[in-house]
Design a protein around this motif. Structure first.
Motif, PDB file in Angstrom:
ATOM      1  N   THR A 149      18.599  10.555 -16.384  1.00  0.00           N
ATOM      2  CA  THR A 149      19.014  11.918 -16.731  1.00  0.00           C
ATOM      3  C   THR A 149      20.467  12.118 -16.341  1.00  0.00           C
ATOM      4  OG1 THR A 149      16.774  12.645 -16.237  1.00  0.00           O
ATOM      5  CG2 THR A 149      18.445  14.352 -16.422  1.00  0.00           C
ATOM      6  N   THR A 177      25.643   5.600 -31.883  1.00  0.00           N
ATOM      7  CA  THR A 177      24.451   4.748 -31.705  1.00  0.00           C
ATOM      8  C   THR A 177      24.009   4.642 -30.249  1.00  0.00           C
ATOM      9  OG1 THR A 177      25.983   2.908 -31.742  1.00  0.00           O
ATOM     10  CG2 THR A 177      24.712   3.284 -33.711  1.00  0.00           C
ATOM     11  N   GLY A 199      18.824   7.012 -37.172  1.00  0.00           N
ATOM     12  CA  GLY A 199      20.219   7.434 -37.136  1.00  0.00           C
ATOM     13  C   GLY A 199      21.136   6.431 -36.472  1.00  0.00           C
ATOM     14  N   SER A 200      20.545   5.472 -35.743  1.00  0.00           N
ATOM     15  CA  SER A 200      21.386   4.438 -35.146  1.00  0.00           C
ATOM     16  C   SER A 200      21.440   3.197 -36.029  1.00  0.00           C
ATOM     17  CB  SER A 200      20.856   4.070 -33.749  1.00  0.00           C
ATOM     18  OG  SER A 200      19.670   3.315 -33.858  1.00  0.00           O
ATOM     19  N   ALA A 259      10.282  10.540 -20.609  1.00  0.00           N
ATOM     20  CA  ALA A 259       9.704  11.887 -20.478  1.00  0.00           C
ATOM     21  C   ALA A 259       8.279  11.848 -21.020  1.00  0.00           C
ATOM     22  CB  ALA A 259      10.551  12.907 -21.230  1.00  0.00           C
ATOM     23  N   PHE A 278      25.733  11.849 -31.464  1.00  0.00           N
ATOM     24  CA  PHE A 278      24.756  10.902 -32.001  1.00  0.00           C
ATOM     25  C   PHE A 278      25.405   9.582 -32.404  1.00  0.00           C
ATOM     26  CE2 PHE A 278      22.093  14.733 -32.471  1.00  0.00           C
ATOM     27  CZ  PHE A 278      20.962  14.264 -31.823  1.00  0.00           C
ATOM     28  N   ALA A 334      28.997  11.385 -37.844  1.00  0.00           N
ATOM     29  CA  ALA A 334      29.733  10.538 -36.917  1.00  0.00           C
ATOM     30  C   ALA A 334      30.630   9.540 -37.630  1.00  0.00           C
ATOM     31  CB  ALA A 334      28.756   9.802 -36.006  1.00  0.00           C
ATOM     32  N   VAL A 353      22.415   7.754 -29.135  1.00  0.00           N
ATOM     33  CA  VAL A 353      21.062   7.865 -29.692  1.00  0.00           C
ATOM     34  C   VAL A 353      20.080   7.091 -28.819  1.00  0.00           C
ATOM     35  CG1 VAL A 353      19.585   7.195 -31.610  1.00  0.00           C
ATOM     36  CG2 VAL A 353      21.805   8.209 -32.067  1.00  0.00           C
ATOM     37  N   TRP A 354      20.439   5.869 -28.459  1.00  0.00           N
ATOM     38  CA  TRP A 354      19.497   5.046 -27.699  1.00  0.00           C
ATOM     39  C   TRP A 354      19.295   5.552 -26.278  1.00  0.00           C
ATOM     40  CZ3 TRP A 354      15.833   1.845 -29.136  1.00  0.00           C
ATOM     41  CH2 TRP A 354      15.844   1.477 -30.485  1.00  0.00           C
ATOM     42  N   TRP A 385      15.425   8.221 -22.818  1.00  0.00           N
ATOM     43  CA  TRP A 385      15.127   9.388 -21.986  1.00  0.00           C
ATOM     44  C   TRP A 385      13.844  10.071 -22.474  1.00  0.00           C
ATOM     45  CZ3 TRP A 385      14.960  14.824 -22.337  1.00  0.00           C
ATOM     46  CH2 TRP A 385      15.009  15.496 -21.113  1.00  0.00           C
ATOM     47  N   VAL A 386      13.748  10.250 -23.782  1.00  0.00           N
ATOM     48  CA  VAL A 386      12.564  10.910 -24.336  1.00  0.00           C
ATOM     49  C   VAL A 386      11.314  10.052 -24.120  1.00  0.00           C
ATOM     50  CG1 VAL A 386      11.497  11.775 -26.451  1.00  0.00           C
ATOM     51  CG2 VAL A 386      13.895  12.222 -26.013  1.00  0.00           C
ATOM     52  N   LEU A 387      11.461   8.735 -24.267  1.00  0.00           N
ATOM     53  CA  LEU A 387      10.300   7.856 -24.052  1.00  0.00           C
ATOM     54  C   LEU A 387       9.779   7.994 -22.621  1.00  0.00           C
ATOM     55  CD1 LEU A 387      11.279   4.557 -25.917  1.00  0.00           C
ATOM     56  CD2 LEU A 387       9.397   6.115 -26.457  1.00  0.00           C
ATOM     57  N   LEU A 432       6.903  14.465 -28.421  1.00  0.00           N
ATOM     58  CA  LEU A 432       7.964  13.738 -27.710  1.00  0.00           C
ATOM     59  C   LEU A 432       8.110  12.324 -28.269  1.00  0.00           C
ATOM     60  CD1 LEU A 432       7.538  14.693 -23.935  1.00  0.00           C
ATOM     61  CD2 LEU A 432       9.624  14.867 -25.286  1.00  0.00           C
ATOM     62  N   LEU A 433       6.980  11.668 -28.467  1.00  0.00           N
ATOM     63  CA  LEU A 433       7.051  10.299 -28.983  1.00  0.00           C
ATOM     64  C   LEU A 433       7.602  10.290 -30.410  1.00  0.00           C
ATOM     65  CD1 LEU A 433       3.780   8.772 -27.522  1.00  0.00           C
ATOM     66  CD2 LEU A 433       6.098   8.744 -26.606  1.00  0.00           C
ATOM     67  N   ALA A 477      14.499   9.616 -33.909  1.00  0.00           N
ATOM     68  CA  ALA A 477      15.928   9.522 -33.602  1.00  0.00           C
ATOM     69  C   ALA A 477      16.485   8.137 -33.931  1.00  0.00           C
ATOM     70  CB  ALA A 477      16.173   9.849 -32.127  1.00  0.00           C
ATOM     71  N   PHE A 496      19.342   8.613 -25.496  1.00  0.00           N
ATOM     72  CA  PHE A 496      18.456   9.754 -25.708  1.00  0.00           C
ATOM     73  C   PHE A 496      17.021   9.285 -25.967  1.00  0.00           C
ATOM     74  CE2 PHE A 496      16.573  12.622 -28.966  1.00  0.00           C
ATOM     75  CZ  PHE A 496      16.445  13.756 -28.190  1.00  0.00           C
ATOM     76  N   VAL A 497      16.877   8.274 -26.826  1.00  0.00           N
ATOM     77  CA  VAL A 497      15.536   7.773 -27.149  1.00  0.00           C
ATOM     78  C   VAL A 497      14.835   7.306 -25.869  1.00  0.00           C
ATOM     79  CG1 VAL A 497      14.307   5.865 -28.268  1.00  0.00           C
ATOM     80  CG2 VAL A 497      16.009   7.171 -29.542  1.00  0.00           C
ATOM     81  N   TYR A 537      19.960  13.839 -37.977  1.00  0.00           N
ATOM     82  CA  TYR A 537      19.783  14.822 -36.908  1.00  0.00           C
ATOM     83  C   TYR A 537      19.842  16.263 -37.400  1.00  0.00           C
ATOM     84  CZ  TYR A 537      20.227  10.444 -34.703  1.00  0.00           C
ATOM     85  OH  TYR A 537      20.029   9.135 -34.391  1.00  0.00           O
ATOM     86  N   ALA A 586      11.321  10.603 -30.292  1.00  0.00           N
ATOM     87  CA  ALA A 586      11.979   9.335 -29.953  1.00  0.00           C
ATOM     88  C   ALA A 586      12.046   8.430 -31.180  1.00  0.00           C
ATOM     89  CB  ALA A 586      11.236   8.642 -28.813  1.00  0.00           C
TER      90      ALA A 586
END
Ligand code: HEM
Lengths: 339, 571
Positions: free
Chosen positions: A256, A278, B69-70, A291, A276, B77, A281-282, A287-289, B59-60, B66, A284-285, B105, B63
């Protein structure tokens, strides 16, 4: 180019030494696990023999320290685990060389040694080992030793393939946030790595426990296969799970912080705190995983095996982010130092 | 371990929380069987949406959603990347575009996930906050009748040698004082020869959890609203020139929805000079540029002015805006005269860098003053070297051996009809090429300070040497430009504030143990029987140690107190 040994080549030499020692530590830890398997088998035989001969009629159990019918986890402290000790001593030795390598690289570069892929690998794995060794003062996690040293040998050994000469930093990296953000991210990774190892063992252990329970229901004979034998000498799946959780939440806090520090840095360097990119993004991904993992632990039907899978997916994403995303994805974070 | 029903100030959790009392998700899985009616169904759906399981799934999903977008360039961007993607994958790109893959996004599906997630979050947090506000004022719950049923339980027996009943009372008083000092909220429950204290701590755990979740909503709102009050503008500015912070002076400007034109403070920024250093030849990373700094003077409408520096990682704050350094390059000064020697063009033209050795590409357009409109595509090589093929290249980014080459086109520049054209590109379509290529006429090639004849007798062109008097070599012969980006970010500070709040909340929620402890004492003959027990409310790895600690401390204190009593009772 001078003929004399430059500080960076000394550093590289130390890295190779450390990798070699870690590899030996890995072997020692692996032998330890095999020995534990033997111990588990012998305990089982002893139990079977006692069952045949009548309880207590034979002394066949004294080869196994504490080989009573106590649950596996209660017996843990009893065996002396010589090979695990050797593994840990070697890990300490490797760590000292590794530390030396990292410090000399930092001196050679005249800055913190974590600003390209090679250096990320160097410092990141150093932190993984440090957190593992630090943990040993509180919990006996030596059964994770083979996993930890194996991971470090792979990452650090692989990292040396990415070795680059010391070059001055690019302007965007000249920031206090390089020092904080990257360091904390590596620290988070170290905690996630341990959580990952524990989650994998938790899954194996849970499977064994299910099989043991099923076997116990089916017949009194303990001869059914229940997976790797050393598991019988390790803590229960439940214990593994709450340990994994404790490491994961520390990692999550650091992550975090990484996310926030990265945003502040991005705002300084690129004029926006979030775009966002790349790498963003990862981050963040991941972090969400995690969470999600923490949530899963608190969700009925998800605690246990399913949440362990999330911890595993989370760490896979961490490694993916560190390797594949760094090297092959386009983005603003073009700091791998590789061309 | 069986837990007592939540009689006390337990946090309110969704029904499918692992610690919840509701038997196996019953209320979740079955929309309470018989004829429900619309309200019943709505309530059931709301329950579903605000359940832990839904939050987890969302939540999953977030993830997973998202990730694309990468993998695919995003318009926000990397707009050039999208164009390139279209060129490389002409069949696939339109399909992906229909799926919003280039705007992941802001896509409907991504938005749907996070909006549902946040509705779920709000629906979950509000009732819990209400409940928690009440719980904060509640007293610790009654001591359970059979403490021995709890996992963390210690029972001891202490001989008193005197009145056991009084000693039991003393014991519980001591325990209550001790627990209170340790930060517990305590309540005495004394009855029929059994004295007890019930203690609870860790209310901050739930507070932290609520602060964390609420702050996430704060972050989302700050991002959403803040964007409306945010603007960014870009501008290229050559050494010695000035630009004014006004809409007309920007080359591109992106205002948020609520930004009015009149909101720009009309300050002026002059680029005094641009600094850069290069790694000298022969070192590792020779030619690597660094330490970029744009030295500027900012003049305010009230006549005051101030000098400042814009560097990478160090934006310059001006009147609530932040000025960022985006890029830099060379802007060769070019003068064009007609056949009579009259100046028809004189300007420093920003050339865009093409590689790390600053081979730079620029365009000169001369719309008036010559028999025909002229367009030129030029290359600047700061340190020119001729390749074996005869082509030129730059081998070092600094001005060691600068050469400017130009190809000249004559014809219609296409700017008279008012169509906006980029100053950095020239479309030679429909124009006649006069030099270079297959014309058989050599391209114009100039060192700083040199002039050349334009083809067709149109006049002359000069590559001005901008070196100050006394300068050596070519070091300062070409001006530099900086490309600046001016930002006003209204939401940023709020986002940061909520992010910090969220982190603090998270720390509390994850690391403060919430637990109950009980100490019970009853007389048994001349002895007192003491019981210590603890119950975790959520993750609490140190509970056992806490109970053992309490026992040790308390027993020692009690024995000492009883000693004292006996001592003072003696004549
Ligand atoms: C943006 C979406 C969300 C994120 C990132 C998130 C993240 C987290 C994190 C990191 C925790 C662990 C910290 C703590 O225990 O307080 C947590 C806990 C919790 N969350 Fe969320 N959450 C989200 C949405 C939700 C929603 C929609 C609900 C309600 C259905 C919810 C209910 C809970 C509950 C009850 C806990 C406490 C779990 C426990 O007892 O350990 N969260 N959440």
């Amino acid at each position: 180019m001078s003929d004399e040994l430059s500080l960076d080549s000394v550093s590289l030499l130390l890295v190779w030494t450390a990798v070699a020692i870690y590899a030996l530590a890995f072997i020692a830890y692996a032998v330890d696990l095999a020995r534990r398997s033997d111990a588990a088998v012998q305990a089982q035989d002893a139990r079977a023999q006692r069952a045949l001969a009548g309880v207590g009629a034979r002394g066949g159990a004294d080869t196994v320290a504490g080989g009573q019918d106590a649950p596996a986890s209660d017996r843990q402290a009893a065996p002396r685990l010589v090979w695990a000790r050797i593994g840990t001593s070697l890990t300490w030795l490797g760590f000292l060389f590794h530390l030396g390598a990292t410090v000399t690289r930092g001196i050679a570069a005249e800055r913190v040694p974590w600003s390209n892929m090679y250096e990320f690998a160097l410092t990141g794995t150093l932190l993984i080992v440090a957190v593992y060794l630090g943990t040993l003062f509180r919990y006996d996690l030596r059964f994770l030793g083979a996993f930890m040293t194996g991971l470090v040998v792979l990452l650090l050994g692989g990292g040396t393939l990415l070795h680059v000469e010391v070059v001055p930093l690019m302007d965007p990296l000249k920031s206090i946030w390089l020092i904080i953000h990257v360091f904390v991210a590596s620290l988070a990774t170290a905690f996630f790595a341990i959580a990952f190892g524990l989650s994998v063992l938790q899954l194996l252990q849970a499977r064994r426990e299910r099989k043991v329970a099923a076997a116990a229901r089916a017949s009194a004979d303990g001869a059914t296969k229940t997976g790797p034998r050393f598991l019988a000498t390790l803590p229960t799946a439940d214990t593994m799970e709450s340990l994994a959780y404790r490491f994961a939440i520390v990692g999550f806090i650091f992550w975090t912080f990484t996310l926030i520090a990265g945003s502040i840095w991005a705002n300084d360097a690129w004029g926006r705190y979030w775009g966002f990119d790349t790498k963003e993004v990862w981050t963040f991904v991941i972090w969400v995983l995690y969470a999600g993992y923490i949530h899963a632990r608190a969700t009925r039907g998800w605690r246990g095996t399913r949440s362990a899978w999330l911890s595993i997916v989370g760490f896979t994403a961490v490694i993916f982010n560190f390797t594949i995303v760094n090297m092959f994805f386009n983005g603003l974070h073009a700091y791998s130092g590789l061309s | 371990m069986s837990r007592p029903r939540s009689d006390g100030p337990d946090p309110l959790r969704p029904a499918d929380h692992a610690d919840s009392d509701t038997p196996h998700g019953a209320s979740l899985d079955s929309p309470t069987q018989p004829a429900l009616g619309v309200v019943g169904w709505l309530r059931w759906m709301w329950r579903q949406l605000t359940s832990m399981r839904t939050a987890l799934i969302l939540l999953l999903l977030l993830a997973i959603a998202a990730v694309p977008g990468s993998l695919v360039p995003q318009r926000s961007a990397d707009p050039n990347g999208v164009t390139q993607y279209y060129a490389d994958n002409p069949d696939l790109a339109p399909i992906l575009d229909n799926l919003s893959m280039f705007d992941v996004y802001t896509s409907p599906w991504f938005s749907a996930i996070y909006i549902l997630l946040f509705i779920s979050l709000i629906g979950c947090v509000i009732p819990r906050t209400k409940h928690h506000a009440k719980a904060l004022r509640a007293r610790p719950p009654r001591t359970p009748a059979r403490l021995a049923r709890l996992a963390d339980h210690i029972e001891t027996r202490v001989p008193t040698g005197g009145s056991a009943d009084a000693a039991a009372r003393t014991a519980v008083e001591l325990a209550a004082r001790d627990l209170k000092k340790a930060g517990y909220r305590v309540e005495r429950y004394d009855a029929r020869g059994a004295f007890s204290v019930s203690a609870e701590r860790g209310y901050w755990r739930e507070t932290g959890n609520l602060v964390f979740h609420a702050s996430l909503v704060g972050v989302l709102i700050a991002v959403g609203l803040g964007g409306g009050f945010t603007y960014t503008g870009q501008r290229v500015i050559v050494e010695g020139t000035t630009f004014v912070n006004a809409l007309t002076d920007y080359s591109s400007f992106n205002p948020g929805r609520f930004v009015g034109e009149d909101q720009l403070t009309p300050y002026a920024v002059t680029l005094d000079d641009f600094e850069v250093s290069y790694q000298p030849p022969g070192t590792e990373a020779a030619g690597q540029a660094g330490d970029f700094a744009a030295n500027v003077t900012v003049s305010y409408p009230d006549g005051t002015s101030q000098s400042g520096q814009v560097r990478v990682n160090h934006p310059l704050g001006v009147a609530g805006d932040s000025i960022y350094l985006l890029g830099n390059g060379y802007a060769p000064t070019i003068t064009i005269r007609d056949a009579d020697g009259q100046t028809v063009f004189h300007d420093a033209v920003p050339f865009l860098p093409q590689d790390s050795n600053m081979t730079s590409l620029g365009v000169v357009k001369v719309p008036d003053g010559l028999p025909e409109q002229l367009g030129m595509i030029g290359f600047l090589y700061p340190t020119m070297q001729e390749l074996e093929t005869g082509a030129f290249t730059s081998v070092y980014p600094d001005l060691v051996y600068p050469v400017l080459t130009l190809n000249v086109y004559a014809g219609d520049l296409g700017i008279d009809d008012g169509t906006p054209r980029s100053v950095y590109t020239l479309d030679p379509e429909g124009m006649e090429q006069l030099t270079g290529g297959e014309t058989g006429v050599d391209s114009i090639q100039l060192f700083p300070g040199e002039s050349a004849e334009l083809p067709g007798g149109y006049g002359t062109i000069t590559f001005e040497d901008e070196s100050p008097p006394g300068a050596q070599e070519f070091e300062e012969s070409v001006k530099r430009f900086a490309s600046l980006s001016i930002h006003r970010d209204a939401g940023g500070p709020w986002v940061l504030l909520f992010a910090i709040l969220a982190t603090v909340g998270l720390l509390l929620a994850l690391f403060i143990p919430r637990r109950r402890l009980w100490v019970k004492a009853r007389a048994d003959g001349d002895d007192i029987v003491l019981e210590y027990a603890g119950l975790a409310r959520g993750e609490d790895p140190t509970l056992g140690a806490a109970v053992a600690d309490l026992h040790r401390r308390h027993e020692a204190a009690l024995i000492a107190a009883l000693e004292d009593e006996r001592a003072s009772a003696r004549p």
